[in-house]
Write an enzyme that holds these catalytic residues in place. Structure first.
Site, mmCIF file in Angstrom:
data_model
loop_
_atom_site.group_PDB
_atom_site.id
_atom_site.type_symbol
_atom_site.label_atom_id
_atom_site.label_comp_id
_atom_site.label_asym_id
_atom_site.label_seq_id
_atom_site.Cartn_x
_atom_site.Cartn_y
_atom_site.Cartn_z
ATOM 1 N N TYR A 54 -63.926 -38.632 -51.744
ATOM 2 C CA TYR A 54 -63.455 -37.277 -52.067
ATOM 3 C C TYR A 54 -64.042 -36.680 -53.354
ATOM 4 O O TYR A 54 -63.761 -35.542 -53.676
ATOM 5 C CB TYR A 54 -61.918 -37.251 -52.128
ATOM 6 N N HIS A 104 -57.930 -44.256 -57.720
ATOM 7 C CA HIS A 104 -56.520 -44.036 -58.056
ATOM 8 C C HIS A 104 -55.807 -45.378 -58.101
ATOM 9 O O HIS A 104 -55.259 -45.767 -59.131
ATOM 10 C CB HIS A 104 -55.861 -43.110 -57.034
ATOM 11 N N ARG A 155 -60.455 -40.209 -64.900
ATOM 12 C CA ARG A 155 -60.208 -41.466 -64.178
ATOM 13 C C ARG A 155 -61.539 -41.989 -63.670
ATOM 14 O O ARG A 155 -62.088 -41.463 -62.716
ATOM 15 C CB ARG A 155 -59.249 -41.184 -63.005
#
Lengths: 321, 357
Positions: free
Chosen positions: B270, B261, B257
């Site tokens: 993160y 998100h 990815r």
């Protein structure tokens, strides 16, 4: 034919499978065993393993796969063995079955009849005596039905099978074999969303359904009371006009269900009477339900489920306030 | 006495490496140059749509959205391998299956703006809406596969999900159900390494996600998910197999990815950029372009034409999404197959008293 509720339901399922080749039954032990209450007894032999299907022991997949079947041309009749195990499938019901129609503006429909035994009184293990009708009704998008007698059970199940909606069909275990009734052999429908006035009287109205209809009738009869007793039959959507028309006549209402009192269907009904018929009332609307905590072990159940003493007590409270 | 009663293994397939070099022994015979170019165009359009929706979200013109950047090969290679009659059950990041199925672009845009009209004709395209509740799509897809088999249709079902979704109970229940009834279904696990902020390593101790299929008695393969040719071949082979009574199939596609998100999170919080960097040269679009260019199937002027064409498609969809308005009455019309009195009353009250003006 004179028959109990189990046989009436079995007969209804038989007719539904006969009528619609895209109708199938699926669930745990519904095949050779005929379901733990024998509601599907004999259907495996008649329709075979492709139409009366023993699934793996996994409730979420029973409902999830039923949704997939329903949206792609079939009409599944899933069975959850006991309503207390439907929580494992709650996501599929609340997040999907209830809203496929709305999230696709009607493009995808979920014609499905989900049967499950509810309510207690038959000394079962934990989790086998739940009354979750308010949980399912609160979601919206799910039709929630609960018959109180063999005639309604058959006619309502057939009606559910002809609807283009997900129907939660709750079968009170206590009533499966409690009494028999004349039930027509062939197809007939009991309308959805229509309450049944099972007793007529003048002094007060009992609004109830499922397991509580019969004790309500007995209390009224045994004490020579004059009351309307309304058997809702469909909990969602609610037959509000039948409720209001009876309450406007009698001026007093007791809402009665086996499910826990707090936040139950009774609260919804009482609120609607309050909103629309407050000035027709001679006394505040009363509610009676199971106590407001989870269903107890079977040894204690008779102290939890509303019994005739508590029904009579609530009627006296209603008449004296 | 102790004896071995089971052993299993998972194979990984790559056909086109990062430089566009091909393993000819595995190259799918039906994937001619016309199809490769079409795949390339779809992947580009998918990324352009994703970029545009991201921009529109930043401008406040559409709502929360899950970009697909970096995952074009998984989605295009698999959806393109399917027949139109095969059912596709996508999740919230799978915008490319919609594009490949010919759902008008504006519908995708309207979905992101938050109007249900977006999905008002999906069934005719053998699609469900994008599934938001993670993992719940799998059992439904197994039900569709059951339905296809029961009704004796010759088509299969492709269901997508991410690495995180393989931790959900419904994933196991669906594989189990599909295995028991030997259903024509392919589970495509778009393993992009991240479930919002939780890395794949914290999702499961399982070495691969594909091997989860083995316990359910399914066939499985892992593929390089940035290699569109490998994804295409794996899907095509799996489709052929499940349509001929083979076991249900799990394809784990390894991808990454590249972005957030959804538009609601900032991945720098993160995960380090240093983790993202090595994936940049593995880009699935770049890789196919290298292959096409080195085989004289693609050039700069074709690239320019394609980009212009994509822009005009996207501009058209943007214009339509800007015009799209809410239709509150339609909410009421599509709850049940009938209109309950109590619901009608809520609607009438809203209409008579101009609640929606």
């Amino acid at each position: 034919m004179i028959t109990n509720m189990v046989t009436a339901l079995n007969n209804a399922l038989d007719l539904c499978l006969e009528e619609n080749s895209k109708a199938i039954i699926l669930g745990e032990d519904v095949g050779k065993d005929g379901g733990v209450f024998r509601v599907t007894d004999g259907l495996f032999d008649k329709y075979g393993p492709n139409r009366v299907i023993d699934t793996p022991l996994a409730e979420s997949s029973i409902i999830g796969t039923s949704i997939g079947m329903a949206l792609s041309g079939m009409h599944p009749f899933p069975e959850i063995q006991f309503a207390g195990f439907s929580y494992l499938a709650f996501n599929q019901l609340a997040a999907h079955a209830a809203r496929y129609r709305s999230r696709t503006r009607g493009n995808i429909k979920i014609p499905m009849v989900l049967r499950m035994p509810v309510s207690g009184g038959v000394k079962t293990l934990e989790h086998h005596s739940e009354s979750p009708e308010a949980l399912f009704s609160h979601i919206g998008g799910l039709v929630v039905m609960e018959p109180s007698n063999p005639y309604d059970a058959k006619g309502m199940l057939i009606k559910a099978s002809h609807m283009d909606d997900p129907v939660i069909f709750l079968e009170p275990t206590k009533l499966y074999r409690l009494f028999k009734q004349e039930v027509p052999e062939g197809m007939y429908e009991v309308p959805a969303g229509k309450a049944n006035l099972v007793n007529e009287g003048d002094d007060f109205t009992i609004i109830t359904y499922g397991t509580m209809v019969r004790p309500a009738q007995e209390v009224v009869k045994e004490n020579n009371l004059s009351a309307d007793i309304l058997d809702l039959r469909t909990i969602n959507p609610l037959d509000e006009s039948a409720i209001l028309s009876s309450v406007r006549k009698t001026g007093r209402a007791l809402v009665l269900h086996e499910a826990p009192l707090s936040f139950g269907a009774g609260a919804e009904i009482a609120a609607r009477i309050g909103e629309k018929s407050l000035y027709d009332l001679k006394s505040p609307v009363m509610r009676l339900g199971g106590f407001s905590f989870p269903y107890p072990f079977s040894g204690d159940e008779d102290y939890w489920v509303p019994n005739k003493n508590r029904i009579l007590y609530s009627i006296k409270k209603l008449m004296n306030s | 006495m102790i004896k071995e009663v089971f052993n299993g293994s998972i194979k990984n397939m790559q056909i086109m490496d990062e430089d566009g070099n091909i393993d000819n022994s595995l190259f799918p015979k039906d994937l001619d140059s016309k199809k490769l170019i079409e795949l390339y165009k779809f992947m580009n359009l998918g990324r352009a749509v994703s970029n545009k929706l991201l921009a529109l979200q930043r401008l406040g013109k559409v709502a929360t959205f899950a970009p697909l950047n970096g995952e074009e090969a998984v989605q295009a290679g698999s959806a393109y391998a399917a027949e139109e009659s095969d059912f596709i059950v996508p999740t919230f990041r799978n915008h490319l299956p919609f594009i490949i199925r010919g759902v008008p672009l504006e519908n995708l845009f309207i979905a992101v703006k938050g109007y249900e009209e977006a999905y008002s004709s999906v069934l005719q395209k053998h699609l469900t809406p994008e599934v938001i509740a993670v993992g719940s799509q799998y059992t439904q897809a197994a039900g569709i596969a059951f339905s296809m088999k029961y009704q004796k249709y010759k088509n299969a079902v492709i269901v997508y999900g991410g690495d995180g979704s393989t931790s959900e109970g419904d994933f196991y229940e669906a594989m189990n159900f599909a295995g028991v009834f030997n259903l024509p279904i392919i589970f495509i696990i778009e393993n992009n390494e991240w479930a919002i902020s939780v890395p794949r390593s914290k999702q499961t101790a399982s070495k691969t996600l594909a091997q989860k299929a083995v316990a359910a008695g399914l066939d499985a393969i892992q593929v390089d998910g940035n290699d569109v040719i490998a994804v295409y071949k794996a899907t095509k082979d799996a489709l052929d197999s499940v349509k001929n009574s083979g076991k249900p199939f799990v394809i784990e596609a390894l991808t990454y990815r590249m972005g957030m998100h959804t538009t609601s999170d900032d991945p720098t919080k993160y995960r380090p950029e240093s983790e993202v960097d090595p994936w940049k040269p593995k880009d699935p679009i770049l890789r196919l372009r290298k292959y096409l260019a080195s085989n004289k199937l693609w050039n700069d002027s074709m690239e320019e034409d394609m980009q212009n064409q994509n822009k005009s498609l996207i501009d058209n969809a943007t214009a339509k999404v800007n015009e799209a308005k809410a239709n509150p009455k339609a909410m009421f019309d599509n709850v049940y197959s009938f209109m309950p009195e109590t619901l009608k009353e809520e609607e009438d009250e809203a209409l008579k008293n101009n609640f929606w003006q």
